[in-house]
Design a protein around this motif. Sequence first.
Motif, mmCIF file in Angstrom:
data_model
loop_
_atom_site.group_PDB
_atom_site.id
_atom_site.type_symbol
_atom_site.label_atom_id
_atom_site.label_comp_id
_atom_site.label_asym_id
_atom_site.label_seq_id
_atom_site.Cartn_x
_atom_site.Cartn_y
_atom_site.Cartn_z
ATOM 1 N N PRO A 80 0.830 -1.205 0.000
ATOM 2 C CA PRO A 80 0.000 0.000 0.000
ATOM 3 C C PRO A 80 0.864 1.255 0.000
ATOM 4 C CG PRO A 80 -0.795 -1.582 1.626
ATOM 5 C CD PRO A 80 0.521 -2.094 1.144
ATOM 6 N N GLY A 81 0.498 2.208 -0.848
ATOM 7 C CA GLY A 81 1.249 3.444 -0.936
ATOM 8 C C GLY A 81 2.263 3.471 -2.047
ATOM 9 N N SER A 82 2.581 2.302 -2.632
ATOM 10 C CA SER A 82 3.536 2.269 -3.735
ATOM 11 C C SER A 82 2.951 3.009 -4.937
ATOM 12 C CB SER A 82 3.858 0.819 -4.125
ATOM 13 O OG SER A 82 4.767 0.785 -5.203
ATOM 14 N N PRO A 83 3.693 3.944 -5.538
ATOM 15 C CA PRO A 83 3.155 4.727 -6.650
ATOM 16 C C PRO A 83 2.851 3.869 -7.876
ATOM 17 C CG PRO A 83 5.135 5.733 -5.749
ATOM 18 C CD PRO A 83 5.054 4.360 -5.173
ATOM 19 N N ARG A 84 1.713 4.079 -8.470
ATOM 20 C CA ARG A 84 1.326 3.425 -9.726
ATOM 21 C C ARG A 84 1.282 4.489 -10.813
ATOM 22 N NH1 ARG A 84 -1.747 -0.826 -7.377
ATOM 23 N NH2 ARG A 84 -0.302 -1.838 -5.925
ATOM 24 N N LEU A 85 1.890 4.221 -11.957
ATOM 25 C CA LEU A 85 2.009 5.237 -12.990
ATOM 26 C C LEU A 85 0.946 5.156 -14.068
ATOM 27 C CD1 LEU A 85 5.864 5.581 -13.467
ATOM 28 C CD2 LEU A 85 4.332 6.734 -11.872
ATOM 29 N N SER A 86 0.075 4.153 -14.011
ATOM 30 C CA SER A 86 -0.989 4.064 -15.009
ATOM 31 C C SER A 86 -2.129 3.221 -14.464
ATOM 32 C CB SER A 86 -0.469 3.443 -16.307
ATOM 33 O OG SER A 86 -0.216 2.053 -16.138
ATOM 34 N N ALA A 87 -3.291 3.395 -15.083
ATOM 35 C CA ALA A 87 -4.452 2.606 -14.682
ATOM 36 C C ALA A 87 -4.229 1.125 -14.975
ATOM 37 C CB ALA A 87 -5.694 3.112 -15.412
ATOM 38 N N GLY A 88 -3.558 0.828 -16.072
ATOM 39 C CA GLY A 88 -3.291 -0.563 -16.434
ATOM 40 C C GLY A 88 -2.403 -1.250 -15.428
ATOM 41 N N GLU A 89 -1.387 -0.545 -14.959
ATOM 42 C CA GLU A 89 -0.489 -1.108 -13.954
ATOM 43 C C GLU A 89 -1.236 -1.370 -12.650
ATOM 44 O OE1 GLU A 89 3.622 0.024 -11.543
ATOM 45 O OE2 GLU A 89 2.667 1.488 -12.865
ATOM 46 N N ALA A 90 -2.071 -0.416 -12.250
ATOM 47 C CA ALA A 90 -2.845 -0.581 -11.025
ATOM 48 C C ALA A 90 -3.815 -1.744 -11.139
ATOM 49 C CB ALA A 90 -3.607 0.715 -10.714
ATOM 50 N N ALA A 91 -4.455 -1.869 -12.312
ATOM 51 C CA ALA A 91 -5.423 -2.947 -12.516
ATOM 52 C C ALA A 91 -4.750 -4.311 -12.474
ATOM 53 C CB ALA A 91 -6.147 -2.751 -13.854
ATOM 54 N N MET A 92 -3.535 -4.414 -13.043
ATOM 55 C CA MET A 92 -2.823 -5.682 -13.016
ATOM 56 C C MET A 92 -2.455 -6.066 -11.585
ATOM 57 S SD MET A 92 0.653 -6.961 -14.974
ATOM 58 C CE MET A 92 1.813 -6.189 -13.857
ATOM 59 N N ALA A 93 -1.975 -5.101 -10.812
ATOM 60 C CA ALA A 93 -1.606 -5.388 -9.418
ATOM 61 C C ALA A 93 -2.835 -5.828 -8.621
ATOM 62 C CB ALA A 93 -0.975 -4.150 -8.790
ATOM 63 N N ASP A 94 -3.955 -5.163 -8.854
ATOM 64 C CA ASP A 94 -5.185 -5.527 -8.134
ATOM 65 C C ASP A 94 -5.640 -6.936 -8.517
ATOM 66 O OD1 ASP A 94 -5.199 -3.100 -6.883
ATOM 67 O OD2 ASP A 94 -6.631 -2.166 -8.254
ATOM 68 N N ALA A 95 -5.527 -7.266 -9.813
ATOM 69 C CA ALA A 95 -5.937 -8.599 -10.272
ATOM 70 C C ALA A 95 -5.050 -9.681 -9.674
ATOM 71 C CB ALA A 95 -5.896 -8.658 -11.798
ATOM 72 N N LEU A 96 -3.754 -9.404 -9.563
ATOM 73 C CA LEU A 96 -2.826 -10.372 -8.975
ATOM 74 C C LEU A 96 -3.133 -10.581 -7.496
ATOM 75 C CD1 LEU A 96 0.494 -9.266 -10.704
ATOM 76 C CD2 LEU A 96 -0.714 -11.419 -11.062
ATOM 77 N N LYS A 97 -3.489 -9.509 -6.809
ATOM 78 C CA LYS A 97 -3.861 -9.634 -5.395
ATOM 79 C C LYS A 97 -5.089 -10.530 -5.241
ATOM 80 C CE LYS A 97 -2.029 -5.323 -3.464
ATOM 81 N NZ LYS A 97 -2.380 -4.016 -2.856
ATOM 82 N N THR A 198 -1.204 0.057 -22.001
ATOM 83 C CA THR A 198 -1.737 -1.302 -22.041
ATOM 84 C C THR A 198 -2.720 -1.493 -20.887
ATOM 85 O OG1 THR A 198 0.343 -2.135 -22.975
ATOM 86 C CG2 THR A 198 -1.148 -3.760 -22.028
ATOM 87 N N SER A 199 -3.872 -2.068 -21.188
ATOM 88 C CA SER A 199 -4.876 -2.290 -20.148
ATOM 89 C C SER A 199 -4.369 -3.318 -19.143
ATOM 90 C CB SER A 199 -6.184 -2.783 -20.766
ATOM 91 O OG SER A 199 -6.016 -4.099 -21.286
ATOM 92 N N GLY A 200 -5.002 -3.311 -17.965
ATOM 93 C CA GLY A 200 -4.615 -4.282 -16.944
ATOM 94 C C GLY A 200 -4.798 -5.704 -17.432
ATOM 95 N N GLU A 201 -5.889 -5.958 -18.165
ATOM 96 C CA GLU A 201 -6.174 -7.299 -18.672
ATOM 97 C C GLU A 201 -5.109 -7.748 -19.662
ATOM 98 O OE1 GLU A 201 -9.797 -9.689 -21.010
ATOM 99 O OE2 GLU A 201 -10.012 -7.563 -20.475
ATOM 100 N N ASP A 202 -4.744 -6.856 -20.596
ATOM 101 C CA ASP A 202 -3.743 -7.213 -21.610
ATOM 102 C C ASP A 202 -2.351 -7.340 -20.995
ATOM 103 O OD1 ASP A 202 -5.688 -7.259 -23.534
ATOM 104 O OD2 ASP A 202 -5.250 -5.254 -24.320
ATOM 105 N N ARG A 203 -2.063 -6.497 -20.025
ATOM 106 C CA ARG A 203 -0.768 -6.566 -19.340
ATOM 107 C C ARG A 203 -0.634 -7.894 -18.588
ATOM 108 N NH1 ARG A 203 2.308 -2.050 -17.710
ATOM 109 N NH2 ARG A 203 0.520 -0.750 -18.224
#
Length: 421
Positions: A80-97, A198-203
């Motif tokens: 928590p608090g780690s900077p995310r530079l794009s919506a796709g990156e954030a979505a991928m991290a959330d999906a992995l969690k 790149t979208s979270g899904e594609d990433r």
Amino acid sequence: MTSAVNNSTSGTPSEIPEYDISRPARCPLDPAPAMRARQEEGPLTRIRLWDGSTAWLVTGYEAHREAMASLQVSADPMRPGSPRLSAGEAAMADALKQQGKSSIGMSFIMMDDPEHNRLRRMATSAFTIKRVEAIRVSTQRLVDELIDKMLDGPKPVDLVEALALPVPSLVISELLGVPYDDHDFFQTNSKAIINRHTSGEDRLAARQELINYLDELLGEKLTKPGEDLLSGLAERIKAGELTREEATEMGVLMLFAGHETTANMITLGILTLLQHPDQLALLRDTDDPKLIASAVDELLRWITITHGGLRRVALEDIEVAGQVIRAGEGIISVNETANRDPAVFADPDRLDITRDARRHVTFGYGIHQCLGQPLARMELQVVYPSLLRRIPTLALAADLEDIPFKADGFVYGAYELPLTW
């Protein structure tokens, strides 16, 4: 503590400057003007990210080293608090969690000690200076063969496709034990992962494709080992030192890092030298290995491949450049301004291949300093002088403003670089 830091700290998010890494079209190799502006305010300021969250921006050289060396900051992007530079990156991290994953899948570079050190030391031996120097002759032969093909073919030629991408891809493929014939596959998926749009899904799909590919190769090495690095990881799986998942993710990291960054550095290095003919002539006309090594380090200082900065999050309250960063606050440290800090490098915007630039932070600083830097340096020391000597009349075959730069990715470079002679 500067007044600029005080002002940005006390402002509301809407008053805090946006994190803008856009480079000027007229000077695409220079740091982003917004990063320069933040550096003029002080070595540590606040910036606002795409989602409205804020983070500390580190632009000064000493502050960069201070932040990167601190054991109280984490490189784990899942925290928590780690900077995310794009919506796709954030979505991928959330999906992995949601899948129960504890990491984003780039092995030890996105882990903290002790796990970081445990995994990193298993790959260290493959990238020692001694091991890298052992393949210098074969790398030189490969570069000469590729330049022969350039000379025998039509003009203009795209340096990316003809030399910059094949050299590091072939070298890392050989070291890892990955078939080079599959290079289109791993390069395509690598590009999808590093593209900010790149979208979270594609990433996530691209990440999984690479994991599946390396896992299959590891399976083959478990039954038919060779002398390559993947076979060495397979032996550690057998010995119970690594899980297969850990070994696979380590393979993905080295495959990705071994070709993507160096390929872009080759391309931008040649472009930079073409824009500085006096420095090009110095490098082309020397056979002094010390000057060649110096030229490579100066180009590494002057050019920034890491596009978006190194991201961390404070684990507890720490002090950087006289400012307290609270636990849970994000940190983005940018190489491009650290490497052009006038307090450390005299006349930092001037390219000077005779300068001692070895203090640059292009490969990072602290425990996460790039493991493959001896390999990258060796490849650049071979490619730059070889190309310039073999083709002394090398010239850009397009206007600078027409070159397509990779402004949309986390690794900066050029999609193509047309050259003639």
